[in-house]
Enzyme design. Structure first.
Site, mmCIF file in Angstrom:
data_model
loop_
_atom_site.group_PDB
_atom_site.id
_atom_site.type_symbol
_atom_site.label_atom_id
_atom_site.label_comp_id
_atom_site.label_asym_id
_atom_site.label_seq_id
_atom_site.Cartn_x
_atom_site.Cartn_y
_atom_site.Cartn_z
ATOM 1 C CG ASP A 91 -8.826 50.468 -24.083
ATOM 2 O OD1 ASP A 91 -8.889 51.076 -25.177
ATOM 3 O OD2 ASP A 91 -9.478 50.801 -23.082
ATOM 4 C CE LYS A 153 -8.511 50.872 -19.442
ATOM 5 N NZ LYS A 153 -9.171 49.848 -20.286
ATOM 6 C CE LYS A 182 -11.148 53.219 -20.769
ATOM 7 N NZ LYS A 182 -11.442 52.161 -21.764
#
Length: 220
Positions: A91, A153, A182
């Site tokens: 991430d 995300k 996400k």
């Protein structure tokens, strides 16, 4: 104790004071609830890998976290080290300042460097919606998709930003190439999780995963 929420959840422990005992507990809970992954700081990747061997829970880490202001070379090196420590998902935080000044080529190259070092494993691009206008959220989403991301995300959770359905909808409207979404930051209840999933989230980053799945089980 798995239910329909379990594989949405990246069970997260990114606090700077997290100890090895905290990570071991996190991994035990993730196996018990059958979560999608645990998300830990890079220094804990090898430990999480060891704890999760034999399970289908993935190891996720953060790159350039939480500011996104590391050099591209450092983000790439951080990704490479985590890969060899056994990480499955990465991430990364974009360079928010470069996005703000419309240096989109830099933002894309920054993401591409991490994608390259991830060697085919999952890369989730944190665009940090808290700092962005709707137009910037849309642009960041398009850049991430073109750079080879697997997910876009929302937030790091290291400021006042929280995952919002309206931001998810903007991301969804601008996503392409099969990239998923996400939602992360401030997700504490089953009700919040449902709203975000209904808006289009495919994964949820939260430290309250156990509470959420237990709340969901009571509603069945």
């Amino acid at each position: 104790m798995a239910n329909s929420f379990s594989k949405y959840i990246d069970h997260t422990m990114l606090k700077p004071f997290a100890t090895e005992a905290d990570i071991e507990k996190l991994c035990s809970e993730a196996k018990n609830y059958d979560f999608a992954s645990v998300c830990v700081n890079p220094c804990h990747v090898a430990l999480a890998r060891k704890q999760l061997d034999g399970s289908d829970v993935k190891v996720c880490t953060v790159i350039g976290f939480p500011l996104g202001a590391n050099t591209t070379e450092i983000k790439a090196a951080e990704t490479s080290r985590a890969y060899f420590d056994g990480c499955d998902e990465f991430d990364m935080v974009i360079n928010i300042g470069k996005l703000k000044e419309k240096n989109y080529a830099f933002v894309k190259r920054d993401i591409e460097a991490v994608v390259s070092e991830a060697r085919g494993k999952t890369v989730k691009v944190i665009i940090e919606t808290y700092y962005l206008t709707p137009e910037e959220i849309a642009e960041a989403t398009r850049i991430a998709c073109s750079a080879g991301a697997d997910f876009v995300k929302t937030c790091t959770g290291f400021n006042e930003g929280v995952a919002k359905p309206e931001d998810i909808r903007i991301i969804k409207e601008n996503i392409s190439n099969g990239v998923r979404i996400k939602a992360s930051a401030g997700i504490r209840t089953c009700e919040q999780a449902v709203r975000l999933i209904e808006a289009g989230a495919d994964r949820l980053g939260t430290s309250a995963g156990a509470k959420i799945v237990e709340e969901a089980a009571k509603k069945v």
